[in-house]
Design a protein around this motif. Structure first.
Motif, mmCIF file in Angstrom:
data_model
loop_
_atom_site.group_PDB
_atom_site.id
_atom_site.type_symbol
_atom_site.label_atom_id
_atom_site.label_comp_id
_atom_site.label_asym_id
_atom_site.label_seq_id
_atom_site.Cartn_x
_atom_site.Cartn_y
_atom_site.Cartn_z
ATOM 1 N N TRP A 123 -6.442 8.081 -12.700
ATOM 2 C CA TRP A 123 -5.209 7.318 -12.881
ATOM 3 C C TRP A 123 -4.898 6.592 -11.582
ATOM 4 O O TRP A 123 -4.774 7.201 -10.522
ATOM 5 N N MET A 124 -4.764 5.281 -11.658
ATOM 6 C CA MET A 124 -4.539 4.455 -10.473
ATOM 7 C C MET A 124 -3.130 3.858 -10.488
ATOM 8 O O MET A 124 -2.625 3.447 -11.538
ATOM 9 N N CYS A 125 -2.525 3.782 -9.314
ATOM 10 C CA CYS A 125 -1.241 3.111 -9.144
ATOM 11 C C CYS A 125 -1.446 1.860 -8.297
ATOM 12 O O CYS A 125 -2.375 1.786 -7.493
ATOM 13 N N SER A 126 -0.561 0.890 -8.456
ATOM 14 C CA SER A 126 -0.706 -0.384 -7.759
ATOM 15 C C SER A 126 0.618 -0.780 -7.111
ATOM 16 O O SER A 126 1.620 -0.070 -7.217
ATOM 17 N N PHE A 127 0.601 -1.944 -6.464
ATOM 18 C CA PHE A 127 1.795 -2.393 -5.746
ATOM 19 C C PHE A 127 2.975 -2.625 -6.679
ATOM 20 O O PHE A 127 4.132 -2.601 -6.239
ATOM 21 N N ASP A 128 2.707 -2.852 -7.970
ATOM 22 C CA ASP A 128 3.803 -3.139 -8.897
ATOM 23 C C ASP A 128 4.083 -1.996 -9.871
ATOM 24 O O ASP A 128 4.873 -2.155 -10.804
ATOM 25 N N ALA A 151 0.826 -1.210 0.000
ATOM 26 C CA ALA A 151 0.000 0.000 0.000
ATOM 27 C C ALA A 151 0.858 1.258 0.000
ATOM 28 O O ALA A 151 0.558 2.226 -0.715
ATOM 29 N N ARG A 152 1.921 1.278 0.798
ATOM 30 C CA ARG A 152 2.797 2.443 0.816
ATOM 31 C C ARG A 152 3.414 2.694 -0.550
ATOM 32 O O ARG A 152 3.535 3.842 -0.987
ATOM 33 N N HIS A 153 3.804 1.615 -1.211
ATOM 34 C CA HIS A 153 4.423 1.770 -2.522
ATOM 35 C C HIS A 153 3.422 2.341 -3.525
ATOM 36 O O HIS A 153 3.747 3.280 -4.276
ATOM 37 N N ALA A 154 2.208 1.800 -3.549
ATOM 38 C CA ALA A 154 1.186 2.300 -4.474
ATOM 39 C C ALA A 154 0.895 3.771 -4.202
ATOM 40 O O ALA A 154 0.778 4.586 -5.137
ATOM 41 N N ASN A 155 0.774 4.126 -2.932
ATOM 42 C CA ASN A 155 0.535 5.532 -2.571
ATOM 43 C C ASN A 155 1.683 6.423 -3.021
ATOM 44 O O ASN A 155 1.475 7.531 -3.519
#
Length: 359
Positions: A335-340, A274-278
């Motif tokens: 626009w969405m970001c994810s864990f990868d 979650a921290r990475h995606a954020n």
């Protein structure tokens, strides 16, 4: 004698794993640590329908996050989790107060109303967040047989607009709802992203502030499949086993859902992802702010960036990166970001955005 199984497979890769996008955190694959956990749970026989060792152990993991009375009910998907949870909190004649932009209202095909039979009473919210004052717009008419009875307040943490409630904001909602005789449900499809944004444990804004039932997201944070209904008020979950089955959400091989949540929650995988995606969403937002003609619409507090830009630019950009319009008439996109999502992914997208804006 050990039975022999064929090892050959005719499965082939049908996609290009180098293709990246910003359409949804559901587009991402499963986290490698989740895949490893699935392999660990495979082999041999385990009792079906939740009587397995993995589902039993998951309860202890859930206690560490949400307190000793919490109980997890693994399910297949987010809509099923919400429908099951809301049924536990309301009577047949009950209604659910939620934000107009809530996922249960705009993105679940009418399932809460069609499948659960619960009327949704919506209120407009400028930033996706309910308040006691907004709830009061629909919190009336309990003795009016001509109106569906408000019995539940449902809020999403984080919201559909990427904004995050503070623990005090949720406590105020819970206290207000309970004071009116209503229960509180939290749609936690991205609960981990909210906790990472606030830098607090998930319990801080769930059981610690009196939430009755939550749906705990897994798929958007690296699971292959699976969500969970987490009952925080034992009284609210008295019939959850029956509701889960009736809602077609009872997995026969439940160990494969439960072991994924164990891998996600037992240590810090949920928080790392979650921290990475954020962080990737923050990197994206910072880059977007430097592009003339593009407006960021809401505070970027989790893993989503909502923006407004010329419609024709979005159409050209969509040919290079997948993403969705949020309000096509207004030119709003998500626009969405994810864990990868990687820094290179974000930088490549920003470069493409600048090129299309300059054309």
């Amino acid at each position: 004698m050990t039975p022999a199984f064929p090892t050959r497979t005719d499965a082939r890769r049908h996609h290009d794993p180098s293709v990246r996008g910003f359409a949804s955190d559901n587009y991402a694959g499963a986290h490698p640590e989740i895949l490893a956990a699935l392999a660990l749970a495979n082999g041999g026989h385990q009792i079906s329908y939740g009587e397995d060792d993995y589902t039993d152990h998951l309860q202890r993991v859930i206690h560490s996050h949400f307190g000793p009375t919490a109980e997890a009910f693994p399910v297949f998907n987010g809509t099923g989790a919400n429908v099951t949870a809301l049924q536990a909190l309301a009577d047949r004649w009950g209604a659910v107060i939620c934000a107009e932009s809530a996922h249960i209202n705009v993105d679940e095909g009418g399932a809460p109303e069609r499948m659960a039979g619960l009327k949704l009473l919506t209120v407009p919210t400028p930033d996706g967040k309910l308040t006691p004052e907004l709830i009061d717009r629909q919190a009336f008419g309990w003795d009016d047989e001509h109106r569906a009875m408000p019995q539940v307040v449902s809020l999403a943490q984080n919201t559909e607009l990427g904004t995050v409630y503070t623990p005090d904001e949720i406590r105020a909602i819970v206290d207000h709802a309970h004071g009116l005789g209503m229960k509180v449900h939290v749609d936690g499809a991205r609960l981990a992203n909210a906790a990472a944004s606030l830098n607090v444990p998930m319990r801080t804004f769930t059981n610690a502030v009196g939430v009755d039932v939550l749906t705990l997201g897994g798929t958007k944070n690296g699971l292959l499949f699976g969500e969970a209904v987490v009952v925080l008020d034992p009284e609210a979950g008295r019939h959850m086993k029956h509701l889960r089955k009736m809602s077609m959400q009872l997995a026969s091989k439940m160990r494969f859902v439960s072991v994924q949540f164990e891998a996600l929650l037992a240590k810090d995988l949920w928080l790392r992802s979650a921290r990475h995606a954020n962080a990737m969403a923050q990197r994206l937002a910072e880059g977007v702010r430097a592009v003339d003609g593009v407006e960021i619409l809401y505070p970027v507090q989790a893993n989503a960036v909502f923006a407004r830009l010329p419609h024709e630019v979005s159409l050209r950009l969509q040919k290079r990166f997948r993403f969705y319009f949020w309000d096509e008439a207004a030119g709003d996109v998500r626009w969405m970001c994810s864990f990868d999502t990687t820094e290179d992914d974000v930088d490549a997208f920003l470069l493409a955005l600048k090129e299309e804006m300059s054309r």
